[in-house]
Design an enzyme around this catalytic site. Sequence first.
Site, mmCIF file in Angstrom:
data_model
loop_
_atom_site.group_PDB
_atom_site.id
_atom_site.type_symbol
_atom_site.label_atom_id
_atom_site.label_comp_id
_atom_site.label_asym_id
_atom_site.label_seq_id
_atom_site.Cartn_x
_atom_site.Cartn_y
_atom_site.Cartn_z
ATOM 1 N N ARG A 91 0.850 -1.200 0.000
ATOM 2 C CA ARG A 91 0.000 0.000 0.000
ATOM 3 C C ARG A 91 0.882 1.244 0.000
ATOM 4 N NH1 ARG A 91 -5.071 1.872 -1.238
ATOM 5 N NH2 ARG A 91 -6.074 3.011 0.446
ATOM 6 N N THR A 365 -9.503 0.673 -10.114
ATOM 7 C CA THR A 365 -8.654 -0.252 -9.369
ATOM 8 C C THR A 365 -8.727 -1.544 -10.144
ATOM 9 O OG1 THR A 365 -8.961 0.830 -7.224
ATOM 10 C CG2 THR A 365 -8.581 -1.520 -7.122
ATOM 11 N N ASN A 385 -6.117 4.414 -7.248
ATOM 12 C CA ASN A 385 -7.312 5.115 -6.779
ATOM 13 C C ASN A 385 -8.165 5.585 -7.943
ATOM 14 O OD1 ASN A 385 -9.032 5.703 -4.715
ATOM 15 N ND2 ASN A 385 -8.252 7.778 -4.416
ATOM 16 N N ASP A 407 -7.755 8.526 0.111
ATOM 17 C CA ASP A 407 -8.351 7.486 0.961
ATOM 18 C C ASP A 407 -8.171 7.786 2.458
ATOM 19 O OD1 ASP A 407 -9.529 5.927 -0.952
ATOM 20 O OD2 ASP A 407 -7.918 4.467 -1.100
ATOM 21 N N SER A 436 -7.906 1.241 3.284
ATOM 22 C CA SER A 436 -8.356 0.722 1.992
ATOM 23 C C SER A 436 -9.558 -0.193 2.176
ATOM 24 C CB SER A 436 -7.206 -0.062 1.356
ATOM 25 O OG SER A 436 -7.637 -0.701 0.177
ATOM 26 N N SER A 437 -10.292 -0.406 1.097
ATOM 27 C CA SER A 437 -11.371 -1.405 1.093
ATOM 28 C C SER A 437 -10.978 -2.629 0.274
ATOM 29 C CB SER A 437 -12.643 -0.805 0.490
ATOM 30 O OG SER A 437 -13.066 0.295 1.245
ATOM 31 N N GLY A 456 -13.825 -1.511 -6.874
ATOM 32 C CA GLY A 456 -15.161 -0.966 -6.631
ATOM 33 C C GLY A 456 -15.278 -0.103 -5.391
ATOM 34 N N GLY A 457 -14.158 0.478 -4.934
ATOM 35 C CA GLY A 457 -14.216 1.399 -3.794
ATOM 36 C C GLY A 457 -14.824 0.724 -2.570
HETATM 37 O O1 DON Z 1 -7.995 1.294 -1.557
HETATM 38 C C1 DON Z 1 -9.170 1.582 -1.763
HETATM 39 O O2 DON Z 1 -10.092 1.198 -1.063
HETATM 40 C C2 DON Z 1 -9.513 2.441 -2.966
HETATM 41 N N1 DON Z 1 -8.368 3.221 -3.365
HETATM 42 C C3 DON Z 1 -9.989 1.541 -4.066
HETATM 43 C C4 DON Z 1 -10.593 2.318 -5.184
HETATM 44 C C5 DON Z 1 -11.381 1.446 -6.074
HETATM 45 O O3 DON Z 1 -11.560 0.273 -5.886
HETATM 46 C C6 DON Z 1 -12.042 2.071 -7.211
HETATM 47 N N2 DON Z 1 -12.594 1.059 -8.093
HETATM 48 N N3 DON Z 1 -13.450 1.047 -8.881
#
Ligand code: DON
Length: 561
Positions: A91, A365, A385, A407, A436-437, A456-457
């Site tokens: 990360r 992502t 991101n 984030d 992070s997710s 997917g955030g």
């Molecule tokens: O680490 C995270 O949770 C975010 N930076 C992830 C972003 C993400 O998955 C966007 N995707 N569609």
Amino acid sequence: MIRRFRVLVLTFACFFAWHAHVQAAAVASAHPLATDAGIEVLDKGGNAFDAAVAVTATLAVVEPYSSGIGGGGFWLLHLSSENRDVMLDGRERAPLAAERDMYLDQHGDLIPGASIDGPLSAGIPGVPAAIEHLSSKYGKLPLSVTLEAAIRYARQGFTTDSHYQRMAGFREDALRASTDAAAIFLKNNKAPEPGSVIRQPDLATTLSIIAREGARGFYQGELARRLVDSVVRNGGIWSMEDLASYRVVEREPVKGVFRGMQIVSAAPPSSGGIALIQMLNMLEGFDRATLTEAQRIHLLAEVMRRAYRDRAEFLGDTDFVSVPVNRLVSKKYADRLAAGIKLDAATPSDALTPVAVGTQKASDTTHFSIIDDDGNRVAATLSINFPFGSGFVAAGTGVLLNDEMDDFSSKPGEPNVYGLVGAEANAIEPGKRMLSSMSPSFLETDDRIAVLGTPGGSRIITMVLLAALAFHEGGDAQAMVDRGRFHHQYLPDKIIAEPSVFSAKLMRALSDLGHQIQLLDSSYGNMHVIVQQKESGKLDAASDRRGGGEALVDSGSVASP
Ligand code: DON
């Protein structure tokens, strides 16, 4: 939106493999060229970890809006010879000069775009260090072999599609603001038409340096100097010390059990594994088979709501803040949370103990899954991101920088420009990793194993939950990926869902239970799953129909056609 989808079974030999108890290998990723690069490395005698290096680096080249050398990620590994799981934490870290209020103006208000566009939004990348670590500690082949495909595609170019055009269009302004980014990723300062060729000669050189010198070639010396100079000249705060002191960290994954299914998933600084296990623990107390369809969805929304409340309050980088991991994943704690769930009515989020949290918008992502013929596994979720990260390419390096600093909770307790709010645990501190997710995961029942994950955030964790339940019910890789998606994240207090997952009747039933429902205009996520039968070794793999990826099963004994 549905894009091209392919599952290729490279050889009929896997049928014989099933009978002969010979294991095969599989790669599923978000881009056919990356999947092919992984298979190529396996066919050259590499293991899953070598293939992971190849897929990581190739995605960095051909899916530049999702991940990259200038980004980070989590690689969940299963070492079959030791029967051990480990999470590689690559990360990004906040630069050492980062300050808690760095994205606030003199009135204490958030500066729009400051944590998203340009080099000030970039954390210190982890991908180069992770690639070297994967290769030198776990791989069998040198980086000169495993990075070959990525270097080739960077030099010769790759062809864009309509998704590329949409992503570049979305980030056109940020890309235009960076001379190198505009020259590489746009055509005449505009998002290129599908079928355009993107060549990245500087990135090819950067990758060649990493192939030759390892991570040192990126974090020290001439390349590091160029990165830092360019960042600082354009308003960023990186230093040579930031790069030289970056370390990938091996962490113990978080583990849980749901009705006989073992779960191995991402540890902090990801919130994914903890939230996933918390949700499954809460579900364990209910007999879902006796519930109506509306009640089942209601129950899922209620466990999601409670896990995301805790995520907002407790989770952050465990190297900096103390996170009560054991308590959060304990059955006892889940029972207490589940006791508050009513099957005949939604619990308004504001009836739970309040914490400040907001929406986290999905951006971009990537994820890939690999199993090799020795039973080694990799589930990796990688990110820069937002689409095309910060939009900034450090001059002469080809390295597109992430905007992962967004984030963090830029102002704890208050929404940032994207509506994201968090608690103290995720406040900015020098050298700290942002929460992070991302949730690369392994699942294991008596007879099967699954390797999975998705971008997917904040919705990543609930997508993995729904896929895990599909697997537990006996679903194959395709069924896990295909499952209709819906999500609740505590605040805003509503269920969001893909356009066609709820019938009108179901919508009415959920609304009668007190839920607010928002149907999205389009589907979301891009999941890549491999499932293996434990006894026969038989593999089945699927790439999300919602994306343009490719899943391949390869016997390893027959060359690709
Ligand atoms: O680490 C995270 O949770 C975010 N930076 C992830 C972003 C993400 O998955 C966007 N995707 N569609």
